[in-house]
Design an enzyme around this catalytic site. Sequence first.
Site, PDB file in Angstrom:
ATOM      1  N   ASP A  20       0.826  -1.215   0.000  1.00  0.00           N
ATOM      2  CA  ASP A  20       0.000   0.000   0.000  1.00  0.00           C
ATOM      3  C   ASP A  20       0.860   1.267   0.000  1.00  0.00           C
ATOM      4  O   ASP A  20       1.943   1.282   0.582  1.00  0.00           O
ATOM      5  CB  ASP A  20      -0.903  -0.027   1.252  1.00  0.00           C
ATOM      6  N   ASN A  22       1.356   3.334  -2.921  1.00  0.00           N
ATOM      7  CA  ASN A  22       1.932   3.718  -4.226  1.00  0.00           C
ATOM      8  C   ASN A  22       1.382   5.066  -4.706  1.00  0.00           C
ATOM      9  O   ASN A  22       2.118   5.896  -5.237  1.00  0.00           O
ATOM     10  CB  ASN A  22       1.599   2.674  -5.297  1.00  0.00           C
ATOM     11  N   ARG A  33      -0.353   8.377 -10.767  1.00  0.00           N
ATOM     12  CA  ARG A  33      -0.448   7.215  -9.874  1.00  0.00           C
ATOM     13  C   ARG A  33       0.262   5.992 -10.457  1.00  0.00           C
ATOM     14  O   ARG A  33       0.840   5.182  -9.723  1.00  0.00           O
ATOM     15  CB  ARG A  33      -1.923   6.881  -9.588  1.00  0.00           C
ATOM     16  N   ASN A  68     -10.435  -3.081  -6.537  1.00  0.00           N
ATOM     17  CA  ASN A  68      -9.575  -2.154  -7.295  1.00  0.00           C
ATOM     18  C   ASN A  68     -10.113  -1.829  -8.693  1.00  0.00           C
ATOM     19  O   ASN A  68      -9.653  -0.873  -9.319  1.00  0.00           O
ATOM     20  CB  ASN A  68      -8.140  -2.681  -7.398  1.00  0.00           C
TER      21      ASN A  68
HETATM   22  C1  FPP Z   1      -2.112  -0.006  -3.292  1.00  0.00           C
HETATM   23  O1  FPP Z   1      -1.562   1.308  -3.244  1.00  0.00           O
HETATM   24  C2  FPP Z   1      -1.522  -0.726  -4.419  1.00  0.00           C
HETATM   25  C3  FPP Z   1      -2.235  -1.309  -5.435  1.00  0.00           C
HETATM   26  C4  FPP Z   1      -3.708  -1.260  -5.494  1.00  0.00           C
HETATM   27  C5  FPP Z   1      -1.558  -1.967  -6.572  1.00  0.00           C
HETATM   28  C6  FPP Z   1      -0.327  -2.747  -6.247  1.00  0.00           C
HETATM   29  C7  FPP Z   1       0.353  -3.062  -7.495  1.00  0.00           C
HETATM   30  C8  FPP Z   1       1.704  -3.038  -7.702  1.00  0.00           C
HETATM   31  C9  FPP Z   1       2.689  -2.786  -6.640  1.00  0.00           C
HETATM   32  C10 FPP Z   1       2.256  -3.308  -9.051  1.00  0.00           C
HETATM   33  C11 FPP Z   1       1.971  -4.725  -9.442  1.00  0.00           C
HETATM   34  C12 FPP Z   1       3.054  -5.335 -10.158  1.00  0.00           C
HETATM   35  C13 FPP Z   1       3.956  -6.159  -9.623  1.00  0.00           C
HETATM   36  C14 FPP Z   1       4.978  -6.742 -10.527  1.00  0.00           C
HETATM   37  C15 FPP Z   1       4.016  -6.526  -8.192  1.00  0.00           C
HETATM   38  P1  FPP Z   1      -2.537   2.547  -3.490  1.00  0.00           P
HETATM   39  O2  FPP Z   1      -2.552   2.851  -4.924  1.00  0.00           O
HETATM   40  O3  FPP Z   1      -3.885   2.258  -2.903  1.00  0.00           O
HETATM   41  O4  FPP Z   1      -1.813   3.673  -2.688  1.00  0.00           O
HETATM   42  P2  FPP Z   1      -2.512   4.937  -1.988  1.00  0.00           P
HETATM   43  O5  FPP Z   1      -3.329   4.387  -0.847  1.00  0.00           O
HETATM   44  O6  FPP Z   1      -1.342   5.741  -1.525  1.00  0.00           O
HETATM   45  O7  FPP Z   1      -3.341   5.634  -3.027  1.00  0.00           O
END
Ligand code: FPP
Length: 239
Positions: A20, A22, A33, A68
């Site tokens: 979490d 990203n 994003r 998602n």
């Molecule tokens: C949550 O952070 C993350 C996700 C919903 C996606 C995770 C996906 C990856 C790390 C890439 C996948 C690929 C590989 C090879 C592992 P968020 O976007 O909800 O973060 P935020 O809460 O800060 O908005």
Amino acid sequence: MAHPEKQDLPPLQHIAIIMDGNGRWAKQRGLPRTAGHAAGAESFRRIANYCRTLGVKYLTVYAFSTENWKRSQEEVAGIMRLLRRYLEEALQDMEKNRVCFRFFGDLSRLSPELQKLCRDAENRSEEYDVQVNFCLNYGGRDELVHAAKSFAADVAAGKYRAEDLTEELLATYLYSKDVPDPELIIRPSGEQRTSNFLLWQSAYSEYVFMNVLWPDFAPEHLDQAIAEYHRRNRRFGGV
Ligand code: FPP
């Protein structure tokens, strides 16, 4: 009593991570994003390698939840692209990296190309040191509904009677069949929720919540989470 040194302790068998933060990482830098997810995919590569060097057998990561899909089409497509690229590369290097893959979730909603990559990666899993379980279009509740439906179908087909159901039997209908429950579940980014992740399997897991965004999550953060796990006293409902 002094805490035993890290090298004296056996490695954890199974670590699970909610990747979490990203989006916030990208926002702090004025980036889209998807750039945050790309950095998150790099962080995943680093941590998967590090788990292998630690002797961790199973690493389960929440890559895309059943919820998602509510995100913008652009963001969903960006995450799918990163997964596709990662799996294409991983298929080349599986033997060298001694990693194998499983996918937890309802893959039928993914693109046919990505579904094929997932199947190819699963079928090529033979000799390995670490098994990565990617949760893709995964939800803990959805997993339980899927398991209940499959069991009901087996009852209707005469394979079991309803009263045959036990915890052990239900576990064989889960995506995580044959995988031991995680001892440790890590959620970075400061959020303190389970977000529908491994609802059944986490019954006795230790949760460690950390104030670091996933793209910044480094091997030393994993060391800290493992050290915190070892400080806890796991009783499994006993005394
Ligand atoms: C949550 O952070 C993350 C996700 C919903 C996606 C995770 C996906 C990856 C790390 C890439 C996948 C690929 C590989 C090879 C592992 P968020 O976007 O909800 O973060 P935020 O809460 O800060 O908005």
